[in-house]
Design an enzyme around this catalytic site. Structure first.
Site, mmCIF file in Angstrom:
data_model
loop_
_atom_site.group_PDB
_atom_site.id
_atom_site.type_symbol
_atom_site.label_atom_id
_atom_site.label_comp_id
_atom_site.label_asym_id
_atom_site.label_seq_id
_atom_site.Cartn_x
_atom_site.Cartn_y
_atom_site.Cartn_z
ATOM 1 N N SER A 65 2.504 -6.402 14.673
ATOM 2 C CA SER A 65 1.470 -6.862 13.751
ATOM 3 C C SER A 65 1.075 -8.322 13.959
ATOM 4 C CB SER A 65 1.998 -6.698 12.324
ATOM 5 O OG SER A 65 1.234 -7.455 11.417
ATOM 6 N N TYR A 106 8.312 -9.337 5.779
ATOM 7 C CA TYR A 106 7.650 -8.317 6.602
ATOM 8 C C TYR A 106 7.392 -8.864 8.013
ATOM 9 C CZ TYR A 106 3.811 -5.516 8.515
ATOM 10 O OH TYR A 106 3.014 -4.760 9.346
ATOM 11 N N GLU A 110 0.741 -10.229 11.660
ATOM 12 C CA GLU A 110 1.533 -11.002 10.698
ATOM 13 C C GLU A 110 2.646 -11.783 11.400
ATOM 14 O OE1 GLU A 110 1.587 -11.419 6.998
ATOM 15 O OE2 GLU A 110 -0.471 -11.108 7.639
HETATM 16 P P1 NDP Z 1 1.100 2.756 5.750
HETATM 17 O O1 NDP Z 1 1.755 1.898 4.728
HETATM 18 O O2 NDP Z 1 -0.154 3.467 5.415
HETATM 19 O O3 NDP Z 1 2.167 3.855 6.266
HETATM 20 C C1 NDP Z 1 3.531 3.558 6.395
HETATM 21 C C2 NDP Z 1 4.263 4.822 6.733
HETATM 22 O O4 NDP Z 1 5.673 4.549 6.889
HETATM 23 C C3 NDP Z 1 4.173 5.921 5.662
HETATM 24 O O5 NDP Z 1 3.967 7.153 6.315
HETATM 25 C C4 NDP Z 1 5.548 5.891 5.023
HETATM 26 O O6 NDP Z 1 5.968 7.118 4.468
HETATM 27 C C5 NDP Z 1 6.405 5.578 6.235
HETATM 28 N N1 NDP Z 1 7.762 5.109 5.897
HETATM 29 C C6 NDP Z 1 8.099 4.087 5.059
HETATM 30 N N2 NDP Z 1 9.445 3.969 4.993
HETATM 31 C C7 NDP Z 1 9.963 4.937 5.800
HETATM 32 C C8 NDP Z 1 11.281 5.315 6.149
HETATM 33 N N3 NDP Z 1 12.352 4.708 5.638
HETATM 34 N N4 NDP Z 1 11.450 6.350 7.015
HETATM 35 C C9 NDP Z 1 10.381 7.011 7.521
HETATM 36 N N5 NDP Z 1 9.107 6.696 7.221
HETATM 37 C C10 NDP Z 1 8.895 5.674 6.371
HETATM 38 O O7 NDP Z 1 0.877 1.840 7.060
HETATM 39 P P2 NDP Z 1 -0.305 1.869 8.151
HETATM 40 O O8 NDP Z 1 -0.578 3.258 8.524
HETATM 41 O O9 NDP Z 1 -1.398 0.983 7.695
HETATM 42 O O10 NDP Z 1 0.392 1.097 9.361
HETATM 43 C C11 NDP Z 1 1.150 1.787 10.347
HETATM 44 C C12 NDP Z 1 2.089 0.804 11.032
HETATM 45 O O11 NDP Z 1 1.335 -0.225 11.644
HETATM 46 C C13 NDP Z 1 3.072 0.096 10.091
HETATM 47 O O12 NDP Z 1 4.256 -0.101 10.813
HETATM 48 C C14 NDP Z 1 2.406 -1.241 9.810
HETATM 49 O O13 NDP Z 1 3.364 -2.209 9.479
HETATM 50 C C15 NDP Z 1 1.753 -1.507 11.158
HETATM 51 N N6 NDP Z 1 0.556 -2.322 11.133
HETATM 52 C C16 NDP Z 1 -0.496 -1.971 10.330
HETATM 53 C C17 NDP Z 1 -1.664 -2.701 10.370
HETATM 54 C C18 NDP Z 1 -2.823 -2.361 9.501
HETATM 55 O O14 NDP Z 1 -3.706 -3.198 9.349
HETATM 56 N N7 NDP Z 1 -2.887 -1.164 8.940
HETATM 57 C C19 NDP Z 1 -1.794 -3.850 11.288
HETATM 58 C C20 NDP Z 1 -0.644 -4.091 12.110
HETATM 59 C C21 NDP Z 1 0.482 -3.341 12.036
HETATM 60 P P3 NDP Z 1 5.637 7.496 2.906
HETATM 61 O O15 NDP Z 1 4.159 7.693 2.848
HETATM 62 O O16 NDP Z 1 6.400 8.744 2.698
HETATM 63 O O17 NDP Z 1 6.115 6.342 2.080
HETATM 64 P P1 GDR Z 2 -2.110 -8.141 4.841
HETATM 65 O O1 GDR Z 2 -3.033 -7.165 3.950
HETATM 66 O O2 GDR Z 2 -1.158 -8.893 4.015
HETATM 67 O O3 GDR Z 2 -3.037 -8.910 5.723
HETATM 68 O O4 GDR Z 2 -1.270 -7.077 5.684
HETATM 69 P P2 GDR Z 2 -3.454 -7.197 2.423
HETATM 70 O O5 GDR Z 2 -4.678 -6.374 2.341
HETATM 71 O O6 GDR Z 2 -2.325 -6.832 1.525
HETATM 72 O O7 GDR Z 2 -3.793 -8.752 2.150
HETATM 73 C C1 GDR Z 2 -4.833 -9.411 2.845
HETATM 74 C C2 GDR Z 2 -5.083 -10.767 2.205
HETATM 75 O O8 GDR Z 2 -5.686 -10.594 0.923
HETATM 76 C C3 GDR Z 2 -5.080 -11.490 0.008
HETATM 77 N N1 GDR Z 2 -5.237 -10.977 -1.353
HETATM 78 C C4 GDR Z 2 -4.739 -9.821 -1.831
HETATM 79 N N2 GDR Z 2 -4.018 -8.862 -1.223
HETATM 80 C C5 GDR Z 2 -3.701 -7.758 -1.950
HETATM 81 N N3 GDR Z 2 -3.018 -6.772 -1.365
HETATM 82 N N4 GDR Z 2 -4.037 -7.637 -3.270
HETATM 83 C C6 GDR Z 2 -4.754 -8.612 -3.922
HETATM 84 O O9 GDR Z 2 -5.054 -8.472 -5.107
HETATM 85 C C7 GDR Z 2 -5.135 -9.747 -3.176
HETATM 86 N N5 GDR Z 2 -5.840 -10.861 -3.464
HETATM 87 C C8 GDR Z 2 -5.904 -11.591 -2.364
HETATM 88 C C9 GDR Z 2 -3.624 -11.547 0.472
HETATM 89 O O10 GDR Z 2 -2.965 -12.666 -0.091
HETATM 90 C C10 GDR Z 2 -3.823 -11.612 1.972
HETATM 91 O O11 GDR Z 2 -4.050 -12.915 2.381
HETATM 92 C C11 GDR Z 2 -1.875 -5.944 6.293
HETATM 93 C C12 GDR Z 2 -0.841 -4.806 6.296
HETATM 94 O O12 GDR Z 2 -1.481 -3.619 6.734
HETATM 95 C C13 GDR Z 2 0.300 -5.130 7.235
HETATM 96 O O13 GDR Z 2 1.158 -3.994 7.354
HETATM 97 C C14 GDR Z 2 -0.279 -5.477 8.612
HETATM 98 O O14 GDR Z 2 0.737 -5.799 9.519
HETATM 99 C C15 GDR Z 2 -1.256 -6.632 8.487
HETATM 100 O O15 GDR Z 2 -2.294 -6.245 7.598
HETATM 101 C C16 GDR Z 2 -1.880 -6.996 9.828
#
Ligand code: NDP
Ligand code: GDR
Length: 330
Positions: A127, A151, A129
């Site tokens: 990520s 994270y 992050e």
């Molecule tokens: P989600 O939060 O939508 O999905 C996370 C998944 O992980 C869910 O299917 C959840 O299952 C599963 N999970 C959580 N804990 C466990 C566990 N102990 N064992 C098995 N499965 C588990 O994430 P995204 O689809 O958005 O992201 C996918 C991956 O990419 C993540 O690793 C995230 O950190 C990473 N990522 C995401 C980005 C983004 O912008 N979306 C950017 C960069 C990286 P359940 O639904 O049952 O809780």
């Molecule tokens: P992020 O996503 O932390 O970038 O992680 P998120 O959408 O939670 O936050 C983005 C930014 O918005 C600001 N923010 C808020 N965020 C949330 N969730 N709720 C609020 O009310 C709010 N107000 C302001 C946050 O402070 C932050 O700056 C996502 C996840 O998908 C990670 O798993 C992934 O790795 C990174 O993107 C890339």
């Protein structure tokens, strides 16, 4: 027929990736955690061809069993505690799943192995992050990490251990350093979907206010459907590697809010938004913008959905969902 095992199958990316792999003729297995996980039904309805296998990233034995059953050519490790705000509340759980979970998955692959001619290929969901308090802009594969949350720190471990297993054991292990990617399938806890859902509800008169935290952070937001394509491409190369996947554009949360309200025909958005300290984080990531030149040149990857299309697509989707809910309750 190629076989793939996806962890995180119930999440946003897991569902997009499964759809992509199925369209390419893969047999897809998904790791499902928990007892009577309510999201299993969602996956079964959306993607009936996916075979769900029980398992948890905290339980090595279950991962070994899943790899044994699936006999995958490719493993995509998408499972994680992925919500940054939650990682401050439950740092140990986050380290265990988001960090150590990667190590367990790599070990499960090593234990089960793949045939020598066809070793199992591994994708780790790293990520942006990890860049946290950024050392340079834009961020590339070579930018040093400076995580700002439990994270981010756990993801750095997951990334480093993936590289280490590649170098130590010659595994075909890739790390995709993906910047934020969103969609209609995004969880409601993330800011983009929280905004588009609230905009739809405000437009329909179902709520009046949207409570947010810090509006100033800037993110490089792309569309999830485009990003899973990059994951697949990484595992189709001759050599494993690490790739930044990003749009190269950055926009503030404020700008996302403005655009979303504007698209719904509401221009006095400030009347509806309240700032709530509860949504601020102990440490913030202020600015992310990625340079995806390597992915573009070596994988031939390109993003298709622009920032404004992304916002509009999410708002339109939530307007439809909320309208349908209102109609059904009549
Ligand atoms: P989600 O939060 O939508 O999905 C996370 C998944 O992980 C869910 O299917 C959840 O299952 C599963 N999970 C959580 N804990 C466990 C566990 N102990 N064992 C098995 N499965 C588990 O994430 P995204 O689809 O958005 O992201 C996918 C991956 O990419 C993540 O690793 C995230 O950190 C990473 N990522 C995401 C980005 C983004 O912008 N979306 C950017 C960069 C990286 P359940 O639904 O049952 O809780
Ligand atoms: P992020 O996503 O932390 O970038 O992680 P998120 O959408 O939670 O936050 C983005 C930014 O918005 C600001 N923010 C808020 N965020 C949330 N969730 N709720 C609020 O009310 C709010 N107000 C302001 C946050 O402070 C932050 O700056 C996502 C996840 O998908 C990670 O798993 C992934 O790795 C990174 O993107 C890339």
């Amino acid at each position: 027929m190629k076989r793939a095992l996806i962890t995180g199958i119930t999440g946003q990316d897991g569902r997009f990736l499964a759809e992509l792999l199925l369209s390419k003729g893969y047999q897809v297995y998904g790791l499902l955690k928990g007892q009577a996980n309510p999201k299993a039904q969602l996956v079964q309805a959306e993607l009936p061809q996916v075979e769900l296998l029980e398992g948890d990233l905290t339980d090595l034995t279950s991962l070994v069993r899943a790899v044994e059953t699936a006999q995958p050519d490719e493993v995509y490790n998408l499972a994680a505690i992925s919500f940054v705000a939650m990682s401050f509340q439950q740092p140990e759980l986050t380290a265990n799943i988001t960090g150590l979970g990667v190590l367990r998955m790599l070990e499960a692959i090593r234990i089960v192995g793949g045939s020598h001619d066809n070793p199992i290929r591994f994708y780790q969901a790293s990520s942006s992050e990890m860049f946290g308090k950024v050392r340079e802009t834009p961020q590339t594969e070579l930018t040093p990490f400076y995580p700002r949350s439990p994270y981010g720190a756990a993801k750095v471990f997951g990334h480093d251990i993936t590289v280490n297993y590649r170098e130590s054991y010659g595994m075909f292990a890739c790390s995709g350093i993906l910047f934020n990617h969103e969609s209609e399938k995004r969880g409601l806890e993330f800011v983009t979907r929280k905004i588009t859902n609230a905009v739809a509800r405000i437009k329909l008169g179902l709520q009046t206010e949207l409570a947010l935290g810090n509006l100033e952070p800037q993110r490089d937001w792309g569309y999830a459907g485009d990003y899973v394509e990059a994951m697949w491409l990484m595992l189709q190369q001759d050599q494993p590697g690490d790739y930044v996947v990003a749009t190269g554009e950055t926009h503030s949360v404020r700008e996302f809010v403005e655009r979303a309200f504007h698209h719904a025909g509401i221009d006095d958005w400030e009347r509806h938004v309240v700032i709530d300290e509860r949504f601020f984080r102990p440490a913030e990531v202020d600015l992310l913008v990625g340079d995806a030149t390597k992915a573009e040149q070596m994988l031939g990857w390109e993003r298709k959905v622009s920032f404004s299309e992304l916002v509009e697509r999410m708002v339109d989707h939530d307007l439809k969902v909320e309208t349908d809910l209102v109609e059904r309750s009549r």
